[in-house]
Design a protein around this motif. Sequence first.
Motif, PDB file in Angstrom:
ATOM      1  N   ALA A 269       0.813  -1.218   0.000  1.00 55.10           N
ATOM      2  CA  ALA A 269       0.000   0.000   0.000  1.00 55.10           C
ATOM      3  C   ALA A 269       0.846   1.268   0.000  1.00 55.10           C
ATOM      4  O   ALA A 269       1.986   1.290   0.466  1.00 55.10           O
ATOM      5  CB  ALA A 269      -0.932   0.002   1.209  1.00 55.10           C
ATOM      6  N   ILE A 270       0.255   2.321  -0.521  1.00 59.18           N
ATOM      7  CA  ILE A 270       0.796   3.675  -0.426  1.00 59.18           C
ATOM      8  C   ILE A 270      -0.386   4.601  -0.142  1.00 59.18           C
ATOM      9  O   ILE A 270      -1.489   4.408  -0.667  1.00 59.18           O
ATOM     10  CB  ILE A 270       1.528   4.109  -1.717  1.00 59.18           C
ATOM     11  CG1 ILE A 270       2.168   5.491  -1.545  1.00 59.18           C
ATOM     12  CG2 ILE A 270       0.608   4.063  -2.931  1.00 59.18           C
ATOM     13  CD1 ILE A 270       3.086   5.901  -2.703  1.00 59.18           C
ATOM     14  N   GLY A 271      -0.160   5.585   0.708  1.00 59.88           N
ATOM     15  CA  GLY A 271      -1.230   6.506   1.061  1.00 59.88           C
ATOM     16  C   GLY A 271      -0.656   7.858   1.431  1.00 59.88           C
ATOM     17  O   GLY A 271       0.535   8.124   1.249  1.00 59.88           O
ATOM     18  N   TYR A 272      -1.509   8.722   1.956  1.00 56.39           N
ATOM     19  CA  TYR A 272      -1.055  10.040   2.397  1.00 56.39           C
ATOM     20  C   TYR A 272      -1.802  10.410   3.672  1.00 56.39           C
ATOM     21  O   TYR A 272      -2.958  10.026   3.884  1.00 56.39           O
ATOM     22  CB  TYR A 272      -1.270  11.099   1.309  1.00 56.39           C
ATOM     23  CG  TYR A 272      -2.656  11.104   0.697  1.00 56.39           C
ATOM     24  CD1 TYR A 272      -3.717  11.759   1.314  1.00 56.39           C
ATOM     25  CD2 TYR A 272      -2.904  10.458  -0.512  1.00 56.39           C
ATOM     26  CE1 TYR A 272      -4.985  11.766   0.755  1.00 56.39           C
ATOM     27  CE2 TYR A 272      -4.164  10.462  -1.089  1.00 56.39           C
ATOM     28  CZ  TYR A 272      -5.200  11.119  -0.447  1.00 56.39           C
ATOM     29  OH  TYR A 272      -6.461  11.114  -1.005  1.00 56.39           O
ATOM     30  N   ALA A 273      -1.113  11.152   4.536  1.00 56.81           N
ATOM     31  CA  ALA A 273      -1.699  11.521   5.822  1.00 56.81           C
ATOM     32  C   ALA A 273      -0.984  12.749   6.372  1.00 56.81           C
ATOM     33  O   ALA A 273       0.146  13.054   5.987  1.00 56.81           O
ATOM     34  CB  ALA A 273      -1.588  10.363   6.816  1.00 56.81           C
ATOM     35  N   SER A 274      -1.646  13.425   7.275  1.00 46.65           N
ATOM     36  CA  SER A 274      -1.073  14.603   7.911  1.00 46.65           C
ATOM     37  C   SER A 274       0.203  14.268   8.670  1.00 46.65           C
ATOM     38  O   SER A 274       0.294  13.243   9.339  1.00 46.65           O
ATOM     39  CB  SER A 274      -2.103  15.192   8.887  1.00 46.65           C
ATOM     40  OG  SER A 274      -1.529  16.163   9.718  1.00 46.65           O
ATOM     41  N   LEU A 275       1.204  15.137   8.563  1.00 49.42           N
ATOM     42  CA  LEU A 275       2.455  14.966   9.307  1.00 49.42           C
ATOM     43  C   LEU A 275       2.195  14.779  10.796  1.00 49.42           C
ATOM     44  O   LEU A 275       2.799  13.924  11.447  1.00 49.42           O
ATOM     45  CB  LEU A 275       3.356  16.189   9.085  1.00 49.42           C
ATOM     46  CG  LEU A 275       4.563  16.360  10.018  1.00 49.42           C
ATOM     47  CD1 LEU A 275       5.531  15.206   9.863  1.00 49.42           C
ATOM     48  CD2 LEU A 275       5.256  17.688   9.726  1.00 49.42           C
ATOM     49  N   SER A 276       1.289  15.572  11.345  1.00 43.02           N
ATOM     50  CA  SER A 276       1.013  15.491  12.774  1.00 43.02           C
ATOM     51  C   SER A 276       0.441  14.146  13.190  1.00 43.02           C
ATOM     52  O   SER A 276       0.563  13.738  14.346  1.00 43.02           O
ATOM     53  CB  SER A 276       0.033  16.603  13.188  1.00 43.02           C
ATOM     54  OG  SER A 276      -1.177  16.505  12.474  1.00 43.02           O
ATOM     55  N   SER A 277      -0.174  13.426  12.241  1.00 37.95           N
ATOM     56  CA  SER A 277      -0.754  12.112  12.548  1.00 37.95           C
ATOM     57  C   SER A 277       0.231  10.974  12.328  1.00 37.95           C
ATOM     58  O   SER A 277       0.081   9.893  12.901  1.00 37.95           O
ATOM     59  CB  SER A 277      -1.990  11.870  11.668  1.00 37.95           C
ATOM     60  OG  SER A 277      -2.962  12.849  11.891  1.00 37.95           O
TER      61      SER A 277
END
Length: 294
Positions: A213-221
């Motif tokens: 998998a590849i995804g994206y998320a907030s740095l803070s999370s």
Amino acid sequence: MKKIFATLLALTMVMAMLAGCGSNNAAGDANADNSNNTQTQEPVETTLSGSVSTNGSTSMEKVIGVLSEQFMTDNSSVTVTYDATGSGTGIEAAKNGTCDIGLSSRALKDEEVAGGLVGTTVALDGIAVIVNADSKVADLTVEQIAQIFTGAVTDWSEVGGDASAISCVGREAGSGTRDGFESITGTKDACVLAQELTSTGAVIEAVKGNANAIGYASLSSVEGQDGIKALTVGGVACTEDTVLDGSYAIQRPFVLVTKDGAALSEQAQAFFDFATSTAANDLIKAAGAVPVAK
């Protein structure tokens, strides 16, 4: 003998008169003191009370959480609530007045500003591109990321990984994180997703559980999470420093949304002022975002 008696009597009368005068002066002084105390007594300070409702971006959870906690500690009669519904819903809630302050993890669009909304950036946030911790891939360019998410590149072997089909994980329509990611990578309305999820946490868990998998998320999370790793983008890591100096390419603002010309309640205005002041900078940093107040 009579002269002595008369003298003593006269002395006694004089002493009595002096004592009476002293008593009257003391009473007068006491009354003057009481009068002065009454005049200089400071007014009782009023304290904030009531509630402040915030609604919107799930990516802003940590930032709003620490700001709300500190504000409620400082103002014990105020309750700050947070409804994590996504940026689009938060913007709409600010517009129709069902919350005091909307939360958006993207800049307001021209039509939203024209519709009477005001966006105030409280912090900046990097959007980390994440893969499973066991992936051999460590760095991708913005162009390669765009090719992967649009389906032009479908196998990890094409970008330096083991031969296996890539599984793209993203957010739902209306998500500020998705809007920011697609706007920056030029993939708006073109992403081919194996999973479309409704929260940052769900994306992280999906990538943890899938080696391809590849995804994206907030740095803070993402910071401190096991089971995933954040890729460098064009050789630049996603950190507070690289977000603030602009060298990390995939970043977006955290925005407080209010209605133009509509006064906030006293307690909501106080929370807004606190969140956008330098007094909140350390709290925002502790939540993994980058403060902008100077």
